[in-house]
Design an enzyme around this catalytic site. Structure first.
Site, short mmCIF file in Angstrom:
data_model
loop_
_atom_site.label_atom_id
_atom_site.label_comp_id
_atom_site.label_asym_id
_atom_site.label_seq_id
_atom_site.Cartn_x
_atom_site.Cartn_y
_atom_site.Cartn_z
N LEU A 16 -9.78 -10.17 13.54
CA LEU A 16 -10.03 -10.78 14.84
C LEU A 16 -10.34 -9.72 15.90
O LEU A 16 -10.40 -10.03 17.09
CB LEU A 16 -8.83 -11.62 15.28
CG LEU A 16 -8.47 -12.77 14.35
CD1 LEU A 16 -7.19 -13.46 14.81
CD2 LEU A 16 -9.61 -13.78 14.28
N ILE A 37 -6.98 -10.92 6.70
CA ILE A 37 -5.53 -10.91 6.84
C ILE A 37 -5.14 -10.75 8.32
O ILE A 37 -4.65 -9.70 8.73
CB ILE A 37 -4.89 -9.80 5.98
CG1 ILE A 37 -5.64 -8.46 6.12
CG2 ILE A 37 -4.85 -10.22 4.51
CD1 ILE A 37 -4.90 -7.30 5.49
N HIS A 83 -3.52 3.58 0.53
CA HIS A 83 -3.67 3.19 1.93
C HIS A 83 -4.83 3.89 2.63
O HIS A 83 -5.53 3.28 3.43
CB HIS A 83 -2.36 3.47 2.67
CG HIS A 83 -2.12 2.59 3.85
ND1 HIS A 83 -0.87 2.25 4.30
CD2 HIS A 83 -2.98 1.97 4.70
CE1 HIS A 83 -0.97 1.45 5.35
NE2 HIS A 83 -2.24 1.28 5.62
N ASN A 100 -4.97 -20.40 12.42
CA ASN A 100 -5.72 -19.51 11.52
C ASN A 100 -6.04 -20.17 10.19
O ASN A 100 -7.07 -19.88 9.57
CB ASN A 100 -4.94 -18.22 11.28
CG ASN A 100 -4.90 -17.32 12.50
OD1 ASN A 100 -5.61 -17.53 13.48
ND2 ASN A 100 -4.04 -16.31 12.46
N LYS A 110 -3.11 -10.73 11.70
CA LYS A 110 -1.70 -10.48 11.97
C LYS A 110 -1.22 -11.45 13.04
O LYS A 110 -1.85 -11.56 14.09
CB LYS A 110 -1.49 -9.06 12.50
CG LYS A 110 -2.16 -7.95 11.73
CD LYS A 110 -2.15 -6.68 12.56
CE LYS A 110 -2.94 -5.57 11.90
NZ LYS A 110 -3.05 -4.38 12.76
N ARG A 114 -0.23 -20.04 16.06
CA ARG A 114 -1.42 -19.27 15.70
C ARG A 114 -1.63 -19.25 14.20
O ARG A 114 -2.77 -19.29 13.72
CB ARG A 114 -1.27 -17.84 16.25
CG ARG A 114 -2.53 -16.99 16.16
CD ARG A 114 -3.67 -17.52 17.01
NE ARG A 114 -3.28 -17.76 18.37
CZ ARG A 114 -3.15 -16.82 19.32
NH1 ARG A 114 -3.38 -15.56 19.02
NH2 ARG A 114 -2.82 -17.15 20.55
N LYS A 139 0.85 -1.19 0.00
CA LYS A 139 0.00 0.00 0.00
C LYS A 139 0.89 1.24 0.00
O LYS A 139 1.95 1.24 0.63
CB LYS A 139 -0.89 0.04 1.25
CG LYS A 139 -1.58 -1.27 1.58
CD LYS A 139 -2.36 -1.17 2.88
CE LYS A 139 -2.69 -2.54 3.42
NZ LYS A 139 -1.53 -3.22 4.03
#
Length: 279
Positions: free
Chosen positions: A194, A233, A112, A245, A235, A241, A79
């Protein structure tokens, strides 16, 4: 580890396809993100999201080269932020990003933020159209754009964005923005899928639904994104994790589950405003 599952692909309005689950990389630094990309690719991730503003594009590039996977199998997003807005400025910005990434093109290039008070996002988008035509970015899109900003692009430019990356989660579901994107063939991509803090994942509703399927609250939330047709997406730099995911494609939330998740909606005032440089 065996053969890692790959996320389903969603077709974009330009004919390219985007993996429905990707790795968010903010706020990792170059060293952290290089390791995270290698770990993620080993666990089936093929979609990596970065940005000039994150200051970690060099590390993402190192991770790509160290992953052992051909670049053509990966979907890389970056971005360009406010310093690259204005007629022509994005061309040099993307060249700098490509140099840091060590790539000849990105799969997806995003504005962005619209920064409407500057009134440069239309001229910037016209430069994006040129970069797409030159093959420097296969797909072009936006981030944090509201319907009013998109309407201006529709009126004044030629290419409809392939993606609008906005903050979406069960607590900030943004049904109107998503419906607007859908109606124009724009894929909605969720950042902070999340939740922007741990509060969402602590919701008892998620724990209850998770027990039903033997899944964690985070997996329930990511499954919600998948079933809504969103690209997510999350993080993380934690390999366990990452694995968790990616393990969301073997169950399906039913109508009752989805109704329970609707109770998590925090209301219309939640989330990041499109003129605030938030993520």
């Amino acid at each position: 580890m065996g053969t890692a599952p790959l996320a389903p692909l969603i077709e974009l309005n330009d004919g390219y396809k985007i993996p429905q689950l990707g790795l968010g990389t903010w706020p990792l630094d170059d060293a952290q993100v290089a390791e995270a990309v290698v770990e993620a690719v080993a666990r089936g991730y093929r979609h990596i999201d970065t940005a000039a503003k994150y200051g970690n594009e060099r590390g993402v590039g190192n991770g790509i080269r160290n992953s052992g996977v051909d670049r053509g199998e990966l979907f890389i997003t970056t971005k360009l932020d406010g310093m690259y807005q204005g007629s022509g400025k994005a061309a040099a910005g993307l060249e700098d990003s490509l140099e840091r990434l060590g790539l000849e093109y990105v799969d997806l290039l995003l504005i962005h933020w619209p920064l409407p008070r500057r009134d440069e996002f239309v001229s910037t988008w016209k430069t994006f159209e040129e970069l797409q035509a030159a093959g420097k970015a296969r797909s072009i899109g936006v981030s944090n754009f509201k319907p009013a900003h998109l309407d201006r692009l529709f009126r004044e430019t030629d290419v409809i964005p392939a993606v609008n990356q906005i903050q979406v989660s069960p607590s900030i579901p943004r049904p109107a923005a998503r419906a607007f994107n859908d109606s124009h063939g724009i894929v909605t991509e969720s950042y902070s899928p999340l939740g922007a803090s741990s509060d969402l994942l602590n919701a008892p509703v998620l724990a209850g639904v998770g027990r039903k399927y033997g899944k964690s609250p985070g997996q329930v939330v990511l499954r919600w994104h998948v079933q809504q047709g969103l690209v997510a997406i999350p993080k993380t730099s934690n390999p366990q994790r990452m694995q968790e995911n990616m393990d969301v494609f073997d169950f399906e939330l039913d109508h009752d589950d989805l109704a329970k998740l609707e109770t998590l909606d925090a209301g219309p005032d939640a989330g990041v405003d499109s003129d605030v440089q938030g993520h």
